[in-house]
Design a protein around this motif. Structure first.
Motif, PDB file in Angstrom:
ATOM      1  N   MET A 222       0.855  -1.205   0.000  1.00 44.93           N
ATOM      2  CA  MET A 222       0.000   0.000   0.000  1.00 44.93           C
ATOM      3  C   MET A 222       0.880   1.240   0.000  1.00 44.93           C
ATOM      4  SD  MET A 222      -3.176   0.887   0.066  1.00 44.93           S
ATOM      5  CE  MET A 222      -4.125   2.270   0.606  1.00 44.93           C
ATOM      6  N   ALA A 223       0.576   2.198  -0.854  1.00 43.03           N
ATOM      7  CA  ALA A 223       1.426   3.382  -1.000  1.00 43.03           C
ATOM      8  C   ALA A 223       1.599   4.132   0.304  1.00 43.03           C
ATOM      9  CB  ALA A 223       0.816   4.307  -2.049  1.00 43.03           C
ATOM     10  N   VAL A 224       0.591   4.090   1.161  1.00 40.08           N
ATOM     11  CA  VAL A 224       0.597   4.888   2.368  1.00 40.08           C
ATOM     12  C   VAL A 224       1.799   4.560   3.244  1.00 40.08           C
ATOM     13  CG1 VAL A 224      -0.699   5.395   4.468  1.00 40.08           C
ATOM     14  CG2 VAL A 224      -1.896   4.977   2.322  1.00 40.08           C
ATOM     15  N   ALA A 225       2.056   3.250   3.413  1.00 37.76           N
ATOM     16  CA  ALA A 225       3.071   2.846   4.373  1.00 37.76           C
ATOM     17  C   ALA A 225       4.446   2.673   3.738  1.00 37.76           C
ATOM     18  CB  ALA A 225       2.640   1.543   5.028  1.00 37.76           C
ATOM     19  N   ALA A 226       4.538   2.725   2.413  1.00 33.52           N
ATOM     20  CA  ALA A 226       5.819   2.445   1.764  1.00 33.52           C
ATOM     21  C   ALA A 226       6.844   3.496   2.150  1.00 33.52           C
ATOM     22  CB  ALA A 226       5.637   2.423   0.253  1.00 33.52           C
ATOM     23  N   PRO A 227       8.005   3.060   2.670  1.00 32.66           N
ATOM     24  CA  PRO A 227       9.010   4.058   3.025  1.00 32.66           C
ATOM     25  C   PRO A 227       9.588   4.736   1.782  1.00 32.66           C
ATOM     26  CG  PRO A 227       9.781   1.829   3.556  1.00 32.66           C
ATOM     27  CD  PRO A 227       8.414   1.684   2.969  1.00 32.66           C
ATOM     28  N   LEU A 228       9.960   5.988   1.940  1.00 29.68           N
ATOM     29  CA  LEU A 228      10.513   6.751   0.814  1.00 29.68           C
ATOM     30  C   LEU A 228      12.022   6.591   0.766  1.00 29.68           C
ATOM     31  CD1 LEU A 228       8.769  10.248   1.022  1.00 29.68           C
ATOM     32  CD2 LEU A 228       8.566   8.580  -0.823  1.00 29.68           C
ATOM     33  N   SER A 229      12.521   6.245  -0.397  1.00 26.26           N
ATOM     34  CA  SER A 229      13.967   6.300  -0.597  1.00 26.26           C
ATOM     35  C   SER A 229      14.279   7.645  -1.246  1.00 26.26           C
ATOM     36  CB  SER A 229      14.426   5.170  -1.518  1.00 26.26           C
ATOM     37  OG  SER A 229      13.900   5.378  -2.812  1.00 26.26           O
ATOM     38  N   TYR A 230      15.559   7.968  -1.337  1.00 21.67           N
ATOM     39  CA  TYR A 230      15.914   9.222  -2.000  1.00 21.67           C
ATOM     40  C   TYR A 230      15.394   9.207  -3.441  1.00 21.67           C
ATOM     41  CZ  TYR A 230      18.580  12.570  -4.643  1.00 21.67           C
ATOM     42  OH  TYR A 230      18.918  13.570  -5.509  1.00 21.67           O
ATOM     43  N   SER A 231      15.602   8.080  -4.138  1.00 15.66           N
ATOM     44  CA  SER A 231      15.227   8.105  -5.554  1.00 15.66           C
ATOM     45  C   SER A 231      13.703   8.113  -5.725  1.00 15.66           C
ATOM     46  CB  SER A 231      15.885   6.975  -6.342  1.00 15.66           C
ATOM     47  OG  SER A 231      15.404   5.756  -5.899  1.00 15.66           O
ATOM     48  N   SER A 232      12.965   7.450  -4.835  1.00 18.54           N
ATOM     49  CA  SER A 232      11.508   7.506  -5.009  1.00 18.54           C
ATOM     50  C   SER A 232      10.991   8.915  -4.692  1.00 18.54           C
ATOM     51  CB  SER A 232      10.785   6.429  -4.188  1.00 18.54           C
ATOM     52  OG  SER A 232      10.563   6.838  -2.879  1.00 18.54           O
ATOM     53  N   TYR A 233      11.593   9.556  -3.704  1.00 18.79           N
ATOM     54  CA  TYR A 233      11.224  10.951  -3.385  1.00 18.79           C
ATOM     55  C   TYR A 233      11.500  11.861  -4.576  1.00 18.79           C
ATOM     56  CZ  TYR A 233      12.976  15.537  -1.764  1.00 18.79           C
ATOM     57  OH  TYR A 233      13.281  16.870  -1.649  1.00 18.79           O
ATOM     58  N   ARG A 234      12.689  11.718  -5.187  1.00 19.83           N
ATOM     59  CA  ARG A 234      13.033  12.560  -6.341  1.00 19.83           C
ATOM     60  C   ARG A 234      12.085  12.278  -7.515  1.00 19.83           C
ATOM     61  NH1 ARG A 234      15.246  17.041  -5.698  1.00 19.83           N
ATOM     62  NH2 ARG A 234      15.205  17.079  -7.957  1.00 19.83           N
ATOM     63  N   THR A 235      11.764  11.001  -7.706  1.00 21.80           N
ATOM     64  CA  THR A 235      10.894  10.636  -8.819  1.00 21.80           C
ATOM     65  C   THR A 235       9.520  11.273  -8.636  1.00 21.80           C
ATOM     66  OG1 THR A 235      12.028   8.538  -9.061  1.00 21.80           O
ATOM     67  CG2 THR A 235       9.864   8.686 -10.085  1.00 21.80           C
ATOM     68  N   TYR A 236       8.977  11.206  -7.413  1.00 26.19           N
ATOM     69  CA  TYR A 236       7.652  11.788  -7.179  1.00 26.19           C
ATOM     70  C   TYR A 236       7.681  13.292  -7.401  1.00 26.19           C
ATOM     71  CZ  TYR A 236       3.050  12.697  -5.293  1.00 26.19           C
ATOM     72  OH  TYR A 236       1.741  13.111  -5.157  1.00 26.19           O
ATOM     73  N   LEU A 237       8.746  13.941  -6.913  1.00 25.12           N
ATOM     74  CA  LEU A 237       8.854  15.396  -7.097  1.00 25.12           C
ATOM     75  C   LEU A 237       8.836  15.756  -8.582  1.00 25.12           C
ATOM     76  CD1 LEU A 237      11.533  17.001  -4.772  1.00 25.12           C
ATOM     77  CD2 LEU A 237       9.060  17.202  -4.655  1.00 25.12           C
ATOM     78  N   GLU A 238       9.534  14.949  -9.371  1.00 25.82           N
ATOM     79  CA  GLU A 238       9.637  15.232 -10.802  1.00 25.82           C
ATOM     80  C   GLU A 238       8.325  14.933 -11.516  1.00 25.82           C
ATOM     81  OE1 GLU A 238      13.646  14.715 -12.924  1.00 25.82           O
ATOM     82  OE2 GLU A 238      12.434  13.012 -13.549  1.00 25.82           O
ATOM     83  N   CYS A 239       7.749  13.788 -11.242  1.00 19.06           N
ATOM     84  CA  CYS A 239       6.470  13.439 -11.881  1.00 19.06           C
ATOM     85  C   CYS A 239       5.744  12.364 -11.073  1.00 19.06           C
ATOM     86  CB  CYS A 239       6.697  12.946 -13.303  1.00 19.06           C
ATOM     87  SG  CYS A 239       5.144  12.437 -14.065  1.00 19.06           S
ATOM     88  N   PRO A 240       4.659  12.731 -10.399  1.00 20.02           N
ATOM     89  CA  PRO A 240       3.929  11.754  -9.580  1.00 20.02           C
ATOM     90  C   PRO A 240       3.419  10.554 -10.394  1.00 20.02           C
ATOM     91  CG  PRO A 240       3.282  13.974  -8.987  1.00 20.02           C
ATOM     92  CD  PRO A 240       4.149  14.097 -10.210  1.00 20.02           C
ATOM     93  N   LEU A 241       3.061  10.799 -11.660  1.00 20.56           N
ATOM     94  CA  LEU A 241       2.532   9.673 -12.442  1.00 20.56           C
ATOM     95  C   LEU A 241       3.644   8.653 -12.727  1.00 20.56           C
ATOM     96  CD1 LEU A 241       0.157   8.363 -13.837  1.00 20.56           C
ATOM     97  CD2 LEU A 241       0.721   9.633 -15.903  1.00 20.56           C
ATOM     98  N   ARG A 242       4.825   9.171 -13.049  1.00 19.89           N
ATOM     99  CA  ARG A 242       5.940   8.236 -13.282  1.00 19.89           C
ATOM    100  C   ARG A 242       6.228   7.465 -11.998  1.00 19.89           C
ATOM    101  NH1 ARG A 242      11.671   8.914 -13.219  1.00 19.89           N
ATOM    102  NH2 ARG A 242      12.580   7.083 -14.202  1.00 19.89           N
ATOM    103  N   TRP A 243       6.119   8.132 -10.844  1.00 15.02           N
ATOM    104  CA  TRP A 243       6.301   7.446  -9.564  1.00 15.02           C
ATOM    105  C   TRP A 243       5.308   6.294  -9.444  1.00 15.02           C
ATOM    106  CZ3 TRP A 243       3.600   5.946  -5.344  1.00 15.02           C
ATOM    107  CH2 TRP A 243       4.332   5.578  -4.210  1.00 15.02           C
ATOM    108  N   LYS A 244       4.056   6.578  -9.815  1.00 13.08           N
ATOM    109  CA  LYS A 244       3.029   5.528  -9.706  1.00 13.08           C
ATOM    110  C   LYS A 244       3.370   4.340 -10.616  1.00 13.08           C
ATOM    111  CE  LYS A 244      -1.824   4.603 -10.693  1.00 13.08           C
ATOM    112  NZ  LYS A 244      -1.636   3.779 -11.883  1.00 13.08           N
ATOM    113  N   TYR A 245       3.753   4.649 -11.851  1.00 13.88           N
ATOM    114  CA  TYR A 245       4.104   3.554 -12.769  1.00 13.88           C
ATOM    115  C   TYR A 245       5.221   2.678 -12.185  1.00 13.88           C
ATOM    116  CZ  TYR A 245       1.479   5.883 -16.535  1.00 13.88           C
ATOM    117  OH  TYR A 245       0.496   6.441 -17.301  1.00 13.88           O
TER     118      TYR A 245
END
Ligand code: SF4
Length: 403
Positions: free
Chosen positions: A1-24
């Motif tokens: 579940m996205a809610v509990a998934a811990p953020l890594s540096y790269s996932s944080y950067r990916t979401y900042l750049e494009c949330p949809l790409r993060w979801k994919y």
């Protein structure tokens, strides 16, 4: 579940750049095409891990509920008599050959170039070890933490013991260029600092980006706590976005390196069966928009001419053949209170004008308990703004606003 998934540096950067790409990537778990420079980085990291792991002397960890802390002395005294012999240079290069992966290179020449670069770079790094004598307490360690409620995690290339008994976070970089500013501004190092401080008993003293191509450790002091606040807020915003399942695409230059363009709403092509019908609709929309802009502009011009005529003649009603144009007025008061702010604050009245809206000011001006001189000065900052517009009255009594 996205809610509990811990953020890594790269996932944080990916979401900042494009949330949809993060979801994919992180929800749908869609694979990306391998890229040579990433493969290269992974291989070099894995060989460095193999080289340095025998040198690791663990450090004391923060005690969890079911574990007791160990110290370096405990470890050295009870579990480690002498360090194992280091890997030879030939063994290192053999390990490199074993670890090599060909994924993602654009051509055989490119792969050969990278392979030779890695051999050269690792050979020089091996020689440099004699000079640097690193004292790792861990290599390629996966750490997790909750940063004031935000779950985070990361793989730390290396954690070293410093001469003062503290810890140094080391992140290898195989990229071409790197500067001291990169180390000062690296959010990745900041996140690693938080991870290490949350898991280890000793303080983090320094943060290092190790530029492998030039064998240069770009070392900076650990960030003070208050320097991490901005990053914490940004990560909190990302965590909130993920919790709210906000996955809107954010197109930009980064789209050129995105593997999901064909499925992204920003770039997905319309099926042929719908293309003709939708092309016509878009063309019609474009025509109507142009017409609307032309009509709006003409309407403003005619209203302006009517206004001048009404001013000259001193009338508010002008008859046409099918309707009568009636001039109406809208007025608003504005108060320029800036110059009086210090006085209002000194007299404890500034709190009664939090937004400076006319209603607030009028209430103050009418209040007999306020000094009359001050009320007069406040009232004098007011100016009336009048705006005219036209309405049409037709035979049926209908009307519409023109300006
Ligand atoms: S193509 Fe661009 S906007 Fe679409 S998902 Fe990829 S990065 Fe985001």
């Amino acid at each position: 579940m996205a809610v509990a998934a811990p953020l890594s540096y790269s996932s944080y950067r990916t979401y900042l750049e494009c949330p949809l790409r993060w979801k994919y990537l992180y929800i749908d778990r869609l694979p990306e095409a391998p890229r040579g420079y990433f493969t290269f980085g992974r291989v070099v990291h894995s060989v460095l891990e193999e080289l340095l792991r025998p040198l690791v002397v663990p450090a004391a960890r923060k005690a969890g509920e079911s574990e007791t802390q160990r110290t370096l002395d405990d470890w050295q005294g009870k579990e480690r008599a002498a360090p194992p012999p280091p890997m030879s240079r030939a063994d290192l290069l053999a390990a490199y050959d074993r670890a090599w992966l060909s994924d993602g290179y654009g051509s055989a020449e490119e792969e050969a170039r990278y392979r030779s670069l890695g051999r050269d770079l690792l050979g020089k790094y091996y020689d440099q070890l004699e000079v640097e004598h690193p004292r790792p307490v861990s290599v390629e360690e996966h750490l997790e933490a909750r940063w004031d409620g935000i779950p985070i995690h990361g793989y730390i290339d290396r954690i070293d013991r410093t001469p003062d008994g503290g810890l140094e976070v080391v992140d290898y970089k195989t990229s071409r260029e790197l500067s001291a500013d990169d180390a000062l501004e690296s959010e990745q190092l900041s996140i690693y600092q938080v991870l290490v401080e949350s898991n280890y008993a000793e303080p983090v003293e320094s943060l290092t980006l190790y530029h492998l191509r030039s064998l240069t450790p770009l070392r900076v002091p650990a960030r003070p706590r208050d320097a991490l606040v901005t990053l914490y807020d940004k990560m909190g915003t990302v965590a909130d976005g993920i919790r709210a399942q906000a996955y809107e695409p954010t197109p930009g230059r980064h789209c050129s390196r995105c593997d999901f363009r064909s499925m992204c709403p920003e770039f997905r092509t319309v099926p042929t069966s719908d293309a003709v019908r939708l092309r016509e609709l878009v063309d019609r929309f474009d025509q109507l928009r142009n017409t609307q802009e032309r009509v709006d502009s003409e309407l403003r011009e005619v209203a302006e001419q009517l206004h001048h005529a009404a001013e000259e003649l001193g009338v508010h009603r002008l008859a046409g053949t099918s309707a009568t144009a009636v001039r109406r007025r809208e007025e608003a008061w504005q108060y320029a209170l800036e110059s009086l702010r210090p006085t209002l604050e000194a007299s404890g009245l500034a709190g009664r004008l939090p937004t400076g809206r006319p209603e607030e000011v009028r209430r103050l001006v009418r209040d007999p308990s306020v000094d009359p001189e001050l009320r007069r000065r406040v009232a004098e900052t007011g100016a009336r703004r009048v705006k005219w517009y036209w309405e049409l009255e037709d035979g049926a009594g209908g009307s519409g606003r023109a300006r």
